[in-house]
Enzyme design. Structure first.
Site, mmCIF file in Angstrom:
data_model
loop_
_atom_site.group_PDB
_atom_site.id
_atom_site.type_symbol
_atom_site.label_atom_id
_atom_site.label_comp_id
_atom_site.label_asym_id
_atom_site.label_seq_id
_atom_site.Cartn_x
_atom_site.Cartn_y
_atom_site.Cartn_z
ATOM 1 N N LEU A 53 0.827 -1.206 0.000
ATOM 2 C CA LEU A 53 0.000 0.000 0.000
ATOM 3 C C LEU A 53 0.861 1.255 0.000
ATOM 4 O O LEU A 53 0.475 2.276 -0.557
ATOM 5 C CB LEU A 53 -0.931 0.020 1.217
ATOM 6 C CG LEU A 53 -2.006 -1.058 1.258
ATOM 7 C CD1 LEU A 53 -2.785 -0.996 2.565
ATOM 8 C CD2 LEU A 53 -2.949 -0.910 0.068
ATOM 9 N N GLY A 54 2.017 1.183 0.648
ATOM 10 C CA GLY A 54 2.906 2.337 0.704
ATOM 11 C C GLY A 54 4.137 2.026 1.521
ATOM 12 O O GLY A 54 4.194 1.024 2.232
ATOM 13 N N SER A 55 5.127 2.904 1.408
ATOM 14 C CA SER A 55 6.340 2.721 2.200
ATOM 15 C C SER A 55 6.899 4.081 2.556
ATOM 16 O O SER A 55 6.620 5.080 1.892
ATOM 17 C CB SER A 55 7.367 1.889 1.439
ATOM 18 O OG SER A 55 7.727 2.525 0.238
ATOM 19 N N GLY A 56 7.679 4.091 3.622
ATOM 20 C CA GLY A 56 8.269 5.334 4.097
ATOM 21 C C GLY A 56 9.625 5.069 4.702
ATOM 22 O O GLY A 56 10.213 4.002 4.504
ATOM 23 N N VAL A 61 3.832 -0.705 4.381
ATOM 24 C CA VAL A 61 2.494 -1.127 4.787
ATOM 25 C C VAL A 61 1.885 -1.929 3.644
ATOM 26 O O VAL A 61 1.928 -1.511 2.484
ATOM 27 C CB VAL A 61 1.594 0.078 5.138
ATOM 28 C CG1 VAL A 61 0.200 -0.389 5.524
ATOM 29 C CG2 VAL A 61 2.208 0.904 6.263
ATOM 30 N N LYS A 74 1.994 -3.454 8.891
ATOM 31 C CA LYS A 74 3.131 -2.535 8.858
ATOM 32 C C LYS A 74 4.372 -3.295 9.298
ATOM 33 O O LYS A 74 4.400 -3.890 10.368
ATOM 34 C CB LYS A 74 2.898 -1.351 9.788
ATOM 35 C CG LYS A 74 4.008 -0.322 9.739
ATOM 36 C CD LYS A 74 3.640 0.903 10.545
ATOM 37 C CE LYS A 74 4.560 2.053 10.225
ATOM 38 N NZ LYS A 74 4.139 3.271 10.922
ATOM 39 N N ASP A 187 3.199 12.031 12.489
ATOM 40 C CA ASP A 187 3.246 11.942 11.030
ATOM 41 C C ASP A 187 1.857 12.183 10.450
ATOM 42 O O ASP A 187 1.381 11.428 9.611
ATOM 43 C CB ASP A 187 3.786 10.573 10.614
ATOM 44 C CG ASP A 187 4.232 10.548 9.158
ATOM 45 O OD1 ASP A 187 4.437 11.633 8.572
ATOM 46 O OD2 ASP A 187 4.358 9.448 8.599
#
EC number: 2.7.11.1
Length: 194
Positions: A53-56, A61, A74, A187
């Site tokens: 779904l996404g990363s940071g 995630v 996560k 965040d």
């Protein structure tokens, strides 16, 4: 997404001078959740990652299934540039495990141990809040990925004034609840609001 107001929420305790970090006589690293979190251990055989779904900076995630239910997973990176910050972020996020509020994502399970195939510091399984973030709604973007055949379609058009008020009230309610528990979200941005 949240951090306890205390300086460090990690349950790790530094050993006294001359003591081994992981206990006397123990050569293997045994990492366990603290007793008050034992109920939320991950049953790895029931977890199936579906898509990213996404990363940071601290991890990624995924959309997944856990015991047949759709969840968000996560995974906090082990090889992050700042290992201490990653570890503190992981434990701080677990501070919300005891909380119950309509505008705060619930934690389903967590673990500091991961299967050998995963290089992560820890894993947190959370309730799945949906595919569409406030960022997608504000900017009218239709997809989290470029493939229109994915099930990641965001069905909202551009954000109306009425919708903006509803989102704002929900965000404020969630933040007020977190602040009442001495938790600060570090965040907060449209991409992290579902």
């Amino acid at each position: 997404p949240s951090v306890n107001a205390r300086p460090c929420s990690s349950p790790l305790v530094c050993p006294a001078k001359g003591e081994k970090f992981f206990g006397v006589g123990s050569t293997s690293r045994i990492r366990r959740l603290p007793p008050h979190l034992a109920w939320c251990s991950i049953d790895w055989e029931q977890l199936c990652l579906l898509n990213l779904l996404g990363s940071g900076g601290f991890g990624s995630v995924y959309k997944a299934t856990y015991h047949g239910a759709t969840v968000a997973v996560k995974q906090v990176n082990r090889c992050s540039k700042n290992h201490l910050a990653s570890r503190q972020s992981f434990w701080a996020e677990l501070n919300v495990v005891r909380l119950d509020h309509n505008n705060v994502v619930r934690i389903v399970a967590a673990s500091t141990c991961t299967p050998a195939s995963q290089d992560s510091l820890g894993t947190i399984i959370m309730e799945y809040a949906g595919n569409c973030t406030l960022h997608h709604v504000i900017y009218g973007t239709g997809y989290l990925t470029g493939n229109s055949n994915d099930d990641l379609k965001c069905d909202h058009g551009f954000l109306s004034t009425a919708q903006a008020i509803i989102y704002s009230c929900d965000i404020v309610a969630g933040l007020m609840f977190l602040h009442s528990q001495l938790i600060v979200h570090l965040d907060l941005k449209p991409a992290n609001i579902f």
